[in-house]
Design an enzyme around this catalytic site. Structure first.
Site, short mmCIF file in Angstrom:
data_model
loop_
_atom_site.label_atom_id
_atom_site.label_comp_id
_atom_site.label_asym_id
_atom_site.label_seq_id
_atom_site.Cartn_x
_atom_site.Cartn_y
_atom_site.Cartn_z
N GLY A 484 0.81 -1.17 0.02
CA GLY A 484 0.02 0.14 -0.08
C GLY A 484 0.68 1.33 -0.01
O GLY A 484 0.55 2.32 0.21
N GLN A 672 6.07 7.54 3.56
CA GLN A 672 6.65 6.30 4.18
C GLN A 672 7.03 6.97 5.61
O GLN A 672 6.82 6.43 6.86
CB GLN A 672 7.68 5.54 3.64
CG GLN A 672 7.11 4.44 2.44
CD GLN A 672 7.14 3.27 3.48
OE1 GLN A 672 6.18 3.21 4.45
NE2 GLN A 672 7.51 2.17 3.06
N GLU A 739 11.18 1.42 7.41
CA GLU A 739 11.39 1.03 8.97
C GLU A 739 12.16 2.20 9.72
O GLU A 739 11.80 2.66 10.87
CB GLU A 739 12.01 -0.20 9.36
CG GLU A 739 10.84 -1.20 8.87
CD GLU A 739 11.53 -2.64 8.76
OE1 GLU A 739 11.31 -3.44 9.69
OE2 GLU A 739 12.00 -2.76 7.70
#
Ligand SMILES: Cc1cc2nc3c(=O)[nH]c(=O)nc-3n(C[C@H](O)[C@H](O)[C@H](O)COP(=O)(O)OP(=O)(O)OC[C@H]3O[C@@H](n4cnc5c(N)ncnc54)[C@H](O)[C@@H]3O)c2cc1C
Ligand code: SF4
Lengths: 777, 327
Positions: A484, A672, A739
């Site tokens: 996504g 992100q 991350e």
């Protein structure tokens, strides 16, 4: 000598790569045309399965009363350990677990044992979802219950020191120099304990499987997974089939965050149910089941001892972690890794302690280890700065690691100093009052905090296929996953630049084991590995066309040396004389080629002769194989306003600056970083699943009661990237940002709270209760 | 969720009559509480009687105060000019609740009857005296961080009403109009509508089976006009209160002529505090007075391990709310 081409050599100025383009799949998503795993509703005779879970956390099943449930109209089967179709292999023994790549060393419905609350004990299949649900409610499971152990805090829990953690992937003990002696001798010593609540990934789309046996030995599953290949391997191994007999499809994913990185019990249970009823079967976990169905970030306490000189130079770091694991697996996030590498420090020691409890196995959760580990080290660095009267950025610069402290390797690239500087400038850090509790906005206390972020570039490799048609269209494929986050979009961009074609002429396909194999989208490897694979596949295709051209009498490149020809913006031309050449379309038409296909492999450490060795190396040896340590670095800056009477904390400003190699799409990359930061703010301020210590069962397993941030919690966020040209990392020079975006976030928030209030809270989440209860130092 | 039959009623008479025929029957308004409970198998009803067409509508001034029909939606009431002007605490209690989607569906009558967020009540795998009388209360020795510290019993410590509106209504002497199957109406003050758990935590209100909430009436007073609702939670929106306070003051020349105080998130029912009001009435409107009032309000608190923080939090919440209306 390395001959692998690199993006910045063939495309010194990028075309669409890096541009903030909209998602190519955005329209399909808002139109409802994007099909998720539980939306393949047109399969013939599709039936619905519901998992019945255990109320108790420990015990033995003594019987089932299926009478009332079986009487319900539409019920097709009630499967229990007594009648479910048998598997060729289960993860219940170590060999099986390894072969399957199972996240958990126990598969439910293999015996009468109950090991954790929420464990599946039966699967009810019916012709409609509602009928299956109601029959599951009517199904009675008789259980002889035992008293469970709920966590490492349970007085009856037995702690042990594992030699290895994470399925043997990481060491339980790490030692560099004599940290104990160095700590004892350190003029400045800090010893602090940090706790982290249980966190659940809580993706919008739950775990879901649709299983379709197209023939007795041929299975297709539509699966909500971060990696079709890993799921294929797990499922085929359990079934005793060849991987080739199992096709896994994941066209769209509604978030994963690590919980979809492995095949959990519901996947194989759906496959078995489909076998049992002889119809395609669909199963989606309910939201409460998401709390016991796909792992979590474990409850944990870390003790960090930090020794330093009076001018703030680190001399020793000693880290101990205690956490809860399941009855079978030694899983712990490896928090010590980031503590070991983040700063220049001559000595280091880390150890892990585990306690077995009646819980399912915890699993990778966005920045596993790095997120909670950075909370400890970055809070302690802030303490050190405060204690010595040094600015928090300055203390970090004094301990700046010019080389990787864990192995002495040079960094492939590191822009952390620029991240500090640019972040400080954007945030206005120079105006920070060094005093705690000294800045107010009306009644509210204002605090500024910052923290360092880092995340490794994990080694991995993948493959892709590119097919260019003579009419100027292209299809590029790789069996990757788009969580996504924009994989469809960025891979299209990379293919376009490599092919010299516009966005509307290139289609990128992913999420199917029929396509070339790609790694799991986890550990932030997808962007780097898949983009490099796509790029390499296109290079392969150009090489094929160049070969055709130099043999074609009618081509201006006839008889040229292959090595002297290059492909630029869709044109094949002489490197020395770019005017001499032709477009691919002319060549292909003349040669009567409708299309040409290339295959490529993207890998870690592509700047080396031994790139393949680096990509294949054992995790702990990968830096050695690549001669460089490869990490992303960044810095988060946070402003909070704290209500001193009510204990509420609100984040009011946020700045993140990262150096993460090439950024493929400025817009999706920004998303992100925002997403990861919000994930971290959730962990910092509100997320925590509460496990009752007597029942070992969660008391807030719903999104009404397990709080994740809402829009009102999040201010405008500023995100920037430092331009990095990393020639070592992979063909695209991409490090990955999924991350690092959440590493250091909770520390930045806690440090800001400390600055605002003088209160240092080391227990996440920082709820009003803890803020009110803490004393200012 | 079990199978059930569904009937739509268009009058109170029709609603009570159709319900009378079936023992296991429930009214459904917005369904935002009821369907959650049914989906989790916490409540089973053989029949649902839809009351959305009932003429329990309107927001209008009457001689007794502002009368709000039970079928009005939370969003409409919260934004209504008369409510915003004359009852700011009521408006705020509505608009700080739940989410916009829920507020658009949820009715005022249904809001009064929402159920506790006690995690043990919400999960049928646990024992719970409120759900299964006599099965025990695991919250007392377990996770009670969001449960009550006032009005608790050995049987139950849940905030039976976890929401906001009833707290504001309790503060400002609102009265519910109820109608039973015989068409007979009665008026019950919100403060008397909810009952303490005692040994029967399964009984939460004085509503009789089949009885309908028709409307709520809030007297028009000076302290209601100068009122506020302060809600504290770690998430800025879409969360229940850890503690909340609905307060109203009528201050003249620096002296408090009349005061209304109710607390949310800390009592086993919406917690009107006559103790705090007594301290406030006739006293100077100063922080010292407010602190004394807050101490009085929480004097009887019986916290447990996880919710001890609420004693201080509730007092501070009350003080901040009083400071806000007095400034
Ligand atoms: C995720 C979530 C968050 C929430 N957060 C908050 C919050 O922060 N603050 C807050 O105050 N509330 C909150 N709520 C609760 C919400 O306000 C209630 O669910 C809502 O007000 C119920 O109204 P309804 O019309 O949907 O009731 P229904 O669900 O239709 O009915 C609830 C109960 O009342 C009965 N009933 C309904 N109307 C009548 C009537 N007129 N006469 C007699 N009986 C009737 C029904 O039979 C049923 O038993 C939240 C709810 C959810 C799901
Ligand atoms: S506090 Fe009340 S609702 Fe919660 S478990 Fe105990 S009895 Fe049930």
């Amino acid at each position: 000598m390395d001959t692998e081409p690199k993006f910045f050599e063939t495309n010194p100025t990028a075309g669409v790569v890096g541009k903030p383009l909209n998602r190519v799949d955005g329209r399909d998503k808002v139109m409802g045309r994007a099909k998720y795993a539980a939306e393949y509703n047109n399969l013939p005779g599709l039936a619905h399965a519901v998992i019945k879970t255990s109320d108790v956390a420990k015990g033995r099943i003594t019987g089932f009363d299926t009478t009332a449930a079986m009487k319900q109209p539409g019920v097709l089967a009630i499967l229990t350990y007594q009648n479910i179709p048998k598997l060729a292999k289960t993860p219940n023994d170590a060999d099986g677990k390894k072969a399957i790549g199972a996240p958990m060393g126990y598969l439910p419905l293999t015996d009468d044992q109950i090991h954790y609350a929420g464990q599946p004990v039966a699967v009810v299949v019916a012709d409609t979802l509602e009928r299956a649900q109601y029959a599951a409610a009517l199904l009675k499971v008789q259980v002889a219950a035992d008293k469970p152990i709920a966590s490492y805090e349970d007085p009856k829990a037995q702690l042990f020191d594992p030699e290895k953690i994470q399925d043997g992937k990481a060491d339980g003990h790490v030692k560099r120099g004599d940290a104990q002696a160095a700590f004892a001798a350190a003029p400045v010593q800090l010893t602090h304990k940090y706790t982290h609540a249980i966190n659940h990934h809580s993706p919008m789309e739950p775990g879901a499987t649709t299983a379709h046996w197209e023939a007795p030995d041929r299975l297709t599953i539509y699966e909500s997974t971060q990696g079709v290949t890993r799921t294929q391997k797990s499922v085929s191994t359990m079934l005793g089939l060849s991987a080739e007999q199992v096709r896994v499809v994941t066209k769209y994913l509604g978030g994963g965050f690590g919980c979809k990185g492995s095949a959990w019990p519901h996947t194989i249970l759906t496959v078995q149910a489909a076998k049992a009823v002889g119809r395609p079967v669909k199963l989606a976990l309910t939201r409460p089941q998401m709390f016991t169905g796909m792992g979590h970030r474990e409850d944990q306490t870390q003790t960090l001892r930090l020794g330093a000189t009076k001018d703030g130079k680190l001399t020793a770091l000693i880290h101990e972690k205690t956490s809860t694991t399941s009855p079978w697996d030694n899983y712990a996030e490896s928090n010590s890794k980031i503590i070991n590498m983040l700063y220049e420090c001559p000595t280091f020691e880390a150890s892990y302690q585990l306690a077995r409890a009646n819980v399912m196995t915890s699993t990778f959760t966005r920045a596993p280890g790095e997120a909670p580990g950075s909370f400890a080290i970055e809070s302690s660095m802030d303490d050190l700065a405060y204690q010595l009267g040094i600015d928090p950025i300055e203390i970090r610069l004094r301990n700046y690691a010019e080389k990787d402290p864990t192995n002495g390797h040079p960094w492939s690239s590191k822009s952390l100093k620029q991240c500090y500087a640019r972040g400080a400038e954007l945030f206005g850090w120079s105006k920070r009052n060094p005093k705690n509790g000294a800045t107010r906005d009306g009644r509210l206390l204002v605090g500024w905090g910052m923290a360092t972020a880092s995340y490794p570039v994990h080694n991995s490799q993948g493959t892709a296929r590119a097919r260019l048609y003579a009419d100027g269209h292209a299809v590029v494929q790789s069996g990757a996953t788009d969580l996504g986050t924009g994989t469809y979009t960025v891979m299209t961009q990379v293919a376009c630049d490599a092919l010299g074609l516009p966005m509307d002429k290139v289609r990128f396909e992913l999420g199917d084991t029929k396509l070339p194999t790609a790694p799991n989208s986890g550990g932030s490897v997808a962007a780097g590995t898949v983009s490099s694979s796509v790029y390499m596949a296109v290079q392969d295709l150009w090489q094929k066309l160049i070969k055709v051209a130099v043999l074609d009498k009618k081509s201006p490149l006839y008889r040229a040396k292959i090595a002297d020809v290059e492909a630029k913006a869709g044109r094949l031309q002489l490197k020395s004389d770019p005017k001499k050449g032709e477009g691919f379309a002319d060549l292909m038409k003349r040669a009567d080629m409708s299309d040409v296909e290339g295959n490529g492999q993207g890998r870690y450490g592509s700047g080396y002769e031994d790139a393949q060795a680096a990509a294949n190396a054992d995790q702990s040896k990968k830096d050695e194989a690549a001669h460089h340590s490869m990490h992303s670095f960044g810095a988060h800056f946070c402003e909070v306003k704290v209500d001193p009477d009510l204990g509420t904390v609100r984040v009011t400003r946020w700045v993140s600056v990262h150096g993460a190699g090439r950024i493929l799409n400025a817009k999706t990359a920004r998303s992100q970083i925002i997403g990861g930061s919000i994930f971290g703010i959730g962990a910092a301020l509100m997320e925590g699943t509460v496990r009752d210590q007597h029942f070992s069962r969660y008391t807030n397993a719903s999104l009404a009661d397990y709080h994740i941030p809402v829009n009102a919690d999040i201010p405008e966020m500023t995100v920037e990237f430092i331009d990095e040209h990393d020639p070592h990392i992979n063909a695209m020079g991409v490090k990955g940002i999924g991350e690092i975006s959440m590493v250091g976030v909770s520390a930045a928030v806690a440090n800001a709270v400390f600055h605002a209030t003088g209160k240092r809270v080391r227990e996440l989440p920082l709820t009003p209760e803890k803020i009110l209860g803490a004393k200012a130092v | 969720m079990n199978n059930f039959s569904y009937t739509q009623a268009s009058s109170a008479k029709e609603a009570t009559a159709s319900r009378a025929g079936t023992a296991q029957s429930a009214y459904i308004a917005g369904g935002t509480t009821l369907l959650d409970l049914m989906k989790a198998n916490l409540e089973e009803h053989a029949q649902l009687v839809d009351i959305n067409l009932l003429p329990f509508k309107g927001i209008e001034q009457t001689a007794d105060g502002l009368r709000i029909g039970a079928m009005e939606r939370m969003s409409d009431v919260g934004e209504h000019p008369l409510v915003v002007q004359n009852y700011p605490a009521v408006s705020e209690s509505l608009l700080l609740a739940a989410s916009p989607q829920l507020r658009n569906m949820a009715s005022i009558g249904g809001n009064m009857l929402q159920r506790t967020r006690c995690g043990y009540f919400r999960d049928a795998a646990f024992p719970c005296n409120k759900r299964v009388p006599g099965s025990g209360c695991p919250a007392i020795a377990g996770d009670n961080h969001n449960l009550a510290i006032l009005g608790v019993s050995d049987a139950c410590i849940a905030t039976a009403y976890p929401g906001d509106l009833a707290v504001a209504l309790a503060a400002f002497d609102a009265v519910l109009t109820l109608e039973n199957a015989k068409g007979k109406q009665r008026r019950v003050p919100v403060t008397e509508f909810y009952v303490l758990p005692g040994r029967t935590p399964q009984r939460e209100t004085v509503l009789e089976p089949g009885e309908l909430i028709v409307a709520v009436t809030i007297p028009n007073t000076a302290h209601a006009r100068r009122s506020t609702y302060l809600k504290v939670r770690e998430r800025t929106s879409y969360a229940y209160a850890l503690a909340s306070a609905a307060v109203g003051l009528d201050v003249q020349g620096g002296t408090i002529r009349s005061a209304r105080v109710a607390l949310g998130g800390v009592g086993t029912k919406p917690w009107r505090s006559p103790e705090a009001e007594k301290v406030l009435t006739g006293a100077p409107a100063t922080e010292a007075t407010f602190r004394a009032a807050a101490a009085a309000a929480l004097r009887g608190a019986q916290p447990h391990d996880d919710n001890r923080y609420k004693v201080e939090l509730a007092q501070n919440t009350l003080v901040q709310a009083l400071l806000a209306v007095s400034s």
